[in-house]
Design an enzyme around this catalytic site. Structure first.
Site, PDB file in Angstrom:
ATOM      1  N   ARG A  27     -19.186-104.259  36.769  1.00 28.07           N
ATOM      2  CA  ARG A  27     -18.499-103.370  35.830  1.00 28.07           C
ATOM      3  C   ARG A  27     -18.955-103.564  34.386  1.00 28.07           C
ATOM      4  O   ARG A  27     -18.632-102.773  33.509  1.00 28.07           O
ATOM      5  CB  ARG A  27     -16.988-103.603  35.891  1.00 28.07           C
ATOM      6  CG  ARG A  27     -16.388-103.320  37.238  1.00 28.07           C
ATOM      7  CD  ARG A  27     -14.918-103.651  37.220  1.00 28.07           C
ATOM      8  NE  ARG A  27     -14.183-102.714  36.411  1.00 28.07           N
ATOM      9  CZ  ARG A  27     -13.560-101.648  36.868  1.00 28.07           C
ATOM     10  NH1 ARG A  27     -13.613-101.368  38.152  1.00 28.07           N
ATOM     11  NH2 ARG A  27     -12.897-100.856  36.066  1.00 28.07           N
ATOM     12  N   HIS A 506     -43.739 -73.437  33.338  1.00 30.08           N
ATOM     13  CA  HIS A 506     -42.970 -73.008  32.170  1.00 30.08           C
ATOM     14  C   HIS A 506     -42.847 -74.126  31.131  1.00 30.08           C
ATOM     15  O   HIS A 506     -41.975 -74.069  30.279  1.00 30.08           O
ATOM     16  CB  HIS A 506     -41.590 -72.503  32.604  1.00 30.08           C
ATOM     17  CG  HIS A 506     -41.679 -71.356  33.555  1.00 30.08           C
ATOM     18  ND1 HIS A 506     -42.155 -70.122  33.178  1.00 30.08           N
ATOM     19  CD2 HIS A 506     -41.415 -71.269  34.881  1.00 30.08           C
ATOM     20  CE1 HIS A 506     -42.151 -69.311  34.233  1.00 30.08           C
ATOM     21  NE2 HIS A 506     -41.713 -69.997  35.275  1.00 30.08           N
ATOM     22  N   LYS A 605     -21.110-100.084  36.392  1.00 30.32           N
ATOM     23  CA  LYS A 605     -20.910 -99.281  37.592  1.00 30.32           C
ATOM     24  C   LYS A 605     -19.768 -98.270  37.448  1.00 30.32           C
ATOM     25  O   LYS A 605     -19.923 -97.100  37.743  1.00 30.32           O
ATOM     26  CB  LYS A 605     -20.621-100.204  38.764  1.00 30.32           C
ATOM     27  CG  LYS A 605     -20.513 -99.461  40.067  1.00 30.32           C
ATOM     28  CD  LYS A 605     -21.536 -99.896  41.036  1.00 30.32           C
ATOM     29  CE  LYS A 605     -21.568 -99.020  42.243  1.00 30.32           C
ATOM     30  NZ  LYS A 605     -22.821 -98.286  42.336  1.00 30.32           N
TER      31      LYS A 605
HETATM   32  C1  F6R Z   1     -26.409 -93.968  39.178  1.00 30.09           C
HETATM   33  C2  F6R Z   1     -24.963 -94.026  39.267  1.00 30.09           C
HETATM   34  C3  F6R Z   1     -24.174 -93.233  38.289  1.00 30.09           C
HETATM   35  C4  F6R Z   1     -22.846 -92.769  38.908  1.00 30.09           C
HETATM   36  C5  F6R Z   1     -21.986 -92.087  37.860  1.00 30.09           C
HETATM   37  C6  F6R Z   1     -20.702 -91.541  38.446  1.00 30.09           C
HETATM   38  O1  F6R Z   1     -27.017 -94.709  40.176  1.00 30.09           O
HETATM   39  O2  F6R Z   1     -24.410 -94.719  40.071  1.00 30.09           O
HETATM   40  O3  F6R Z   1     -24.901 -92.152  37.811  1.00 30.09           O
HETATM   41  O4  F6R Z   1     -23.112 -91.909  39.961  1.00 30.09           O
HETATM   42  O5  F6R Z   1     -21.680 -92.994  36.843  1.00 30.09           O
HETATM   43  O6  F6R Z   1     -19.947 -92.546  39.033  1.00 30.09           O
HETATM   44  P1  F6R Z   1     -18.890 -92.238  40.143  1.00 30.09           P
HETATM   45  O7  F6R Z   1     -19.611 -91.746  41.337  1.00 30.09           O
HETATM   46  O8  F6R Z   1     -18.206 -93.553  40.394  1.00 30.09           O
HETATM   47  O9  F6R Z   1     -17.958 -91.213  39.581  1.00 30.09           O
END
Ligand code: F6R
Length: 610
Positions: A27, A506, A605
């Site tokens: 996180r 393009h 994350k």
């Molecule tokens: C890239 C990635 C991010 C998430 C985004 C949305 O590998 O993991 O782009 O997809 O931050 O997160 P969620 O899916 O948890 O809403």
């Protein structure tokens, strides 16, 4: 964003807190800190710049003891990553605070508190909470009351935990916009921003709702709603394995999670396609009625999840015959949009806590969307609790910051949603059977694709000295090209862009030279001849290509092109099948570049702030 752990126990809690932080490191990981109250009612705080391991080593050399403590792993928003900006923040050696979120009115609160004589040590927005609680405590009977008064003055988002060194029996927690979960033990209780942190100590959890403030002590938990009224929040046993945080034999979580995809998809399918028939209840109560009335689908998501939504648009319009729009959550939430009649809002989110996606869902309810469905990997998360219907992807915990198995299981969920909606919109039995069979064939097909790993690893060497890359696809492979580019840029730091191949002429053709590798996603489908023309355009300008294609597409390697043979598969599932080789390519390029694959710089994350 930012991981929080807290404990009130009859044993020393420092090890529990540090283990919790390690499990939450995905996180945020720029600094970490812990504070516990010792037997003399003194705060012992240790903070370190860098990963949780730095903090763990510092605590090994200089242990802290006590049964009440809080800890934090940070993803910087206000103030650079540094020891002084790391949490917990402390006021007057007594009040310690950890916080996840952003306090938007921190400047005015800071000036106000400075006027009252409080001295600020950090550049963070969090420090205002610390001093504000200290200030409110002067006119409050309890820490709980002081925190309740404090949060009323905060604008923005917070999940926060507060303790007072003079009170070893309680910690106070408050949630608005950033998730917090209470973990129940025997004679000890815990708080964290994610159940993952607490799995070694408990399986029994309850989630705080928006606006809740709770007092957590060893034998008791009291929760109060936004009006200060006592409330119950149902406690449930979590059905997650203790080891979901382990890397096992793999070098990185990302690799482990890439290899878990056949199993994750098997789990996602299990019990949902019974005897070739989709069990509609898999989306929740009332799904049949909602799908029957749907005339339009609006998909909202961010990042990788947005890419899965883009694929779903192709499926919904082509297979189910229902119109579909897709938009990035941070855009949707800040514009006035038209709501077509009988629209279903579909959010897609691995974490279920992404701030923009959640805000978009709340907005959609206000502006007249008929119903909402979330495709999500985390049971009990905010999006799941606030949506009418939910499809749980069952990917299992995804720790690597770069999303892999969450993405492919989202696609499985979206294809099942297409099937469910299509059943009510005249999808033929033949088409339904085709989709079902394709889905059932996926796990075995993905096992075949994973066997390409070593040849992709060899290919990755070509990218060792590259700084840019272009990804091309057409139709439902265009979002897969976008996902491939996102994966490459986020973990290898190579600048990568994806284009719908028809757009090349393009503008992007100007970029083509031998230093710009072009990755082409090219299964044999209705668009293959069009794509081949685009390939020729690149070849004619001296571009070097890496073409992921099946045998039927009829490409062959030469001086300008390396072809990676992907197993032949049904068109419908090709977006899922072609995702894996691109994930592997990014992974091996990142290894060559020597980046931190699981925790790439500047990212986190679960994006619980705007
Ligand atoms: C890239 C990635 C991010 C998430 C985004 C949305 O590998 O993991 O782009 O997809 O931050 O997160 P969620 O899916 O948890 O809403």
């Amino acid at each position: 964003m930012c991981g929080i752990v807290g404990a009130v126990a009859q044993r020393d809690v420092a090890d529990i807190l540090v283990e919790g932080l390690k499990r939450l490191e995905y996180r945020g990981y720029d600094s970490a800190g812990v504070a516990v109250i010792n037997n003399n009612n003194e705060l012992q705080a240790t903070k370190r710049l860098g990963k949780v391991q730095e903090l763990a080593q510092a605590l090994e050399q200089q242990p802290v003891t006590g049964g009440t403590g809080i800890a934090h792993t940070r993803w910087a928003t206000h103030g650079i990553p540094s020891e002084v900006n790391a949490h917990p923040h402390v006021s007057n050696n007594t009040i310690a605070v950890v916080h996840n979120g952003i306090i938007e009115n921190h400047q005015s609160l800071r000036s106000q508190l400075q006027g009252l004589g409080y001295e600020f040590l950090s550049q963070t927005d969090t420090e205002v909470i610390t001093h504000l609680v200290h200030h409110e405590l002067k006119t409050s009977d309890t820490l709980l009351a002081a925190v309740q008064k404090t949060v009323k003055q905060l604008e923005g988002a917070y999940g926060t935990v507060v303790m007072d060194s003079r009170d070893q029996d309680n910690i106070i927690v408050a949630r608005s916009g950033s998730p917090l979960v209470i973990g129940y033990g025997l004679g000890e209780n815990f708080i964290a921003s994610d159940i993952m942190a607490l799995l070694p100590v408990t399986r029994k959890f309850s989630y705080l709702e928006e606006g809740d403030v709770a007092q957590i002590s060893r034998f008791n938990v009291s929760i109060f709603d936004t009006h200060g009224e006592p409330v119950e929040r149902e406690a449930k046993e979590a059905n997650v394995s203790h080891d979901s945080g382990d890397k096992g034999e793999y070098r990185h979580y990302m690799l482990k999670e890439t290899y878990e995809q056949p199993t994750a998809i098997r789990n996602s399918l299990e019990g949902r396609l019974v005897g070739g028939m989709l069990d509609i209840n898999t989306f929740g109560e009332g799904a049949d009625e909602i799908f029957k009335n749907v005339e339009h689908v609006q998909i909202i998501a961010c990042g990788t999840s947005y890419h899965s939504g883009m694929v779903a648009r192709y499926w919904l319009e082509e297979l189910a015959g229902v119109s579909c729009n897709i938009e990035i959550a941070s855009e949707f939430r800040y514009r006035k949009s038209f709501v077509p009649k009988n629209s279903l809002l579909v959010t897609i989110s691995q974490s279920g806590e992404t701030a923009d996606t959640l805000a978009a869902l709340r907005l959609a309810k206000e502006i007249g969307y008929q119903s909402s469905l979330v495709i999500c990997n985390v049971p009990g998360s905010s999006l799941v609790r606030e949506s009418d219907l939910a499809f749980m992807t069952r990917a299992g915990a995804e720790i690597g910051v770069a999303s892999t198995k969450a993405f492919t299981t989202q696609l499985v969920g979206l294809l099942m949603m297409t099937l469910a909606i299509g059943q009510h919109h005249g999808m033929s039995d033949k088409k339904q059977a085709e989709i079902t069979q394709s889905l059932m064939s996926l796990p075995a097909k993905l096992d075949e694709v994973l066997a390409l790993a070593s040849s992709i690893e060899d290919l990755a060497e070509d990218f060792a000295d590259k700084h840019h890359a272009l990804f091309l696809g057409r139709g439902d492979q265009y979002p897969i090209a976008m996902e491939g580019a996102l994966k490459l840029k986020e973990i290898s730091y190579i600048h990568a862009e994806a284009y719908a191949a028809g757009e090349l002429k393009h503008g992007p053709l100007a970029l083509i030279d031998a230093e710009m590798p072009v990755i082409v996603v090219a299964p044999k489908n209705d668009l293959i001849e069009k794509l081949k023309s685009n390939v020729e355009e690149v070849r004619a300008r001296g571009g070097l290509m890496y073409v992921f294609a099946d045998n039927d597409a009829n490409f062959s390697s030469d001086d300008t092109m390396k072809v990676i043979d992907v197993p032949v598969c049904d068109d419908i599932i090709a977006p899922i099948v072609y995702t894996l080789p691109l994930q592997l390519l990014s992974y091996y390029v990142a290894i060559i570049k020597g980046t931190d694959v699981d925790q790439p710089r500047n990212l986190a994350k679960s994006v619980t702030v705007e």
